[in-house]
Enzyme design. Sequence first.
Site, PDB file in Angstrom:
ATOM      1  N   LYS A  35       0.836  -1.197   0.000  1.00  0.00           N
ATOM      2  CA  LYS A  35       0.000   0.000   0.000  1.00  0.00           C
ATOM      3  C   LYS A  35       0.873   1.249   0.000  1.00  0.00           C
ATOM      4  CE  LYS A  35      -2.085   1.942   3.614  1.00  0.00           C
ATOM      5  NZ  LYS A  35      -2.046   3.383   3.420  1.00  0.00           N
ATOM      6  N   LYS A  63      -6.897   8.290  -1.155  1.00  0.00           N
ATOM      7  CA  LYS A  63      -7.982   8.878  -0.353  1.00  0.00           C
ATOM      8  C   LYS A  63      -8.557  10.122  -1.029  1.00  0.00           C
ATOM      9  CE  LYS A  63      -6.850   7.159   4.232  1.00  0.00           C
ATOM     10  NZ  LYS A  63      -5.433   6.759   4.170  1.00  0.00           N
ATOM     11  N   PRO A  68     -17.536  15.562  -7.687  1.00  0.00           N
ATOM     12  CA  PRO A  68     -17.603  14.429  -8.623  1.00  0.00           C
ATOM     13  C   PRO A  68     -16.671  14.553  -9.827  1.00  0.00           C
ATOM     14  CG  PRO A  68     -19.796  14.971  -7.862  1.00  0.00           C
ATOM     15  CD  PRO A  68     -18.883  16.020  -7.296  1.00  0.00           C
ATOM     16  N   THR A 116      -9.365   5.369  10.990  1.00  0.00           N
ATOM     17  CA  THR A 116      -9.140   4.609  12.237  1.00  0.00           C
ATOM     18  C   THR A 116      -8.418   5.438  13.307  1.00  0.00           C
ATOM     19  OG1 THR A 116      -7.234   3.665  11.083  1.00  0.00           O
ATOM     20  CG2 THR A 116      -9.170   2.283  11.272  1.00  0.00           C
ATOM     21  N   GLN A 183      -3.211   5.744  16.070  1.00  0.00           N
ATOM     22  CA  GLN A 183      -4.444   4.991  15.788  1.00  0.00           C
ATOM     23  C   GLN A 183      -5.317   4.908  17.038  1.00  0.00           C
ATOM     24  OE1 GLN A 183      -5.278   4.345  12.904  1.00  0.00           O
ATOM     25  NE2 GLN A 183      -3.630   3.560  11.610  1.00  0.00           N
TER      26      GLN A 183
HETATM   27  O1  C5P Z   1       1.538   2.376  10.588  1.00  0.00           O
HETATM   28  P1  C5P Z   1       0.093   1.959  10.585  1.00  0.00           P
HETATM   29  O2  C5P Z   1      -0.106   0.466  10.747  1.00  0.00           O
HETATM   30  O3  C5P Z   1      -0.752   2.755  11.556  1.00  0.00           O
HETATM   31  O4  C5P Z   1      -0.398   2.322   9.113  1.00  0.00           O
HETATM   32  C1  C5P Z   1      -1.740   2.274   8.728  1.00  0.00           C
HETATM   33  C2  C5P Z   1      -1.850   2.707   7.304  1.00  0.00           C
HETATM   34  O5  C5P Z   1      -3.207   2.628   6.901  1.00  0.00           O
HETATM   35  C3  C5P Z   1      -1.401   4.135   7.043  1.00  0.00           C
HETATM   36  O6  C5P Z   1      -0.750   4.131   5.790  1.00  0.00           O
HETATM   37  C4  C5P Z   1      -2.684   4.941   6.971  1.00  0.00           C
HETATM   38  O7  C5P Z   1      -2.578   6.011   6.074  1.00  0.00           O
HETATM   39  C5  C5P Z   1      -3.675   3.906   6.458  1.00  0.00           C
HETATM   40  N1  C5P Z   1      -5.073   4.085   6.848  1.00  0.00           N
HETATM   41  C6  C5P Z   1      -5.489   4.122   8.156  1.00  0.00           C
HETATM   42  N2  C5P Z   1      -6.810   4.311   8.457  1.00  0.00           N
HETATM   43  C7  C5P Z   1      -7.723   4.431   7.492  1.00  0.00           C
HETATM   44  C8  C5P Z   1      -7.317   4.365   6.157  1.00  0.00           C
HETATM   45  C9  C5P Z   1      -5.972   4.186   5.869  1.00  0.00           C
HETATM   46  O8  C5P Z   1      -4.660   3.977   9.052  1.00  0.00           O
HETATM   47  N3  C5P Z   1      -8.996   4.555   7.791  1.00  0.00           N
END
Ligand code: C5P
Length: 224
Positions: A35, A63, A68, A116, A183
């Site tokens: 990703k 993201k 539109p 998240t 997070q």
């Molecule tokens: O380092 P970590 O495990 O927190 O990375 C999570 C990844 O997922 C990051 O790249 C973040 O941008 C992405 N992400 C997220 N929450 C979301 C969508 C994407 O953490 N809702």
Amino acid sequence: MRKNKIFVACDSTNISKIEEIIKKTKTSKLKVGYKFGLEFLNSKKGRFFLSKLKNKITFADLKIHDIPNTCAATVKAIKDLNVSYLTIHISSGLEALNAAKKEAGKTKLIGVTILTSLDNKALKEIGFSKEVKKLVFHQAKLASKAKLDAIVCSAQEVKIVKKIFKKEIITPGIRFNSSTNDQKRTLTPSQAFNNGSDWIVIGRPITKGNIKKNLNTLIDHLEK
Ligand code: C5P
């Protein structure tokens, strides 16, 4: 046995670091995709690197969040990268989701629900009056209506999302060996898969420190 599916978040603009991540996360025990997020996609070398990356499951975490016309044009503009998955914020609205989906072709369009990193307190601060679970359920309905190919939510909401959204569910906010960092809505990899996640997204718990060792800890955790 079916392999667990992991997207490794390649959150760096350093190409050698990205190459190291890709090399050291090769394993026969998991199905691994990569990703690439905003910092990588907005760097000149990053975009070029991704355009040359072959035979990998790739995920552009762009993201997209716009009107539109701009959403659709952006989906079209990123086609040269040939990514397998691409994200758009569901809060862009149904019209934007439909317009983007029309342009997506064989790229799977993923709807992002509430980040998240946000909890109920943060949502209130922004001005939302519904709580996380209700908002995510509501957005999952919209993703279903727009016939999106996948959804991103926290692993804590998978069961709710599954009631209304029948395609792939991808869950970031996964922690198994380290601090939660920024997070808020986290679960462990095995909890996420038990709840029904199709893919989990893991960044820092794998990419910071000893990548091989972190990956083995993850594999051990999943095999327990
Ligand atoms: O380092 P970590 O495990 O927190 O990375 C999570 C990844 O997922 C990051 O790249 C973040 O941008 C992405 N992400 C997220 N929450 C979301 C969508 C994407 O953490 N809702």
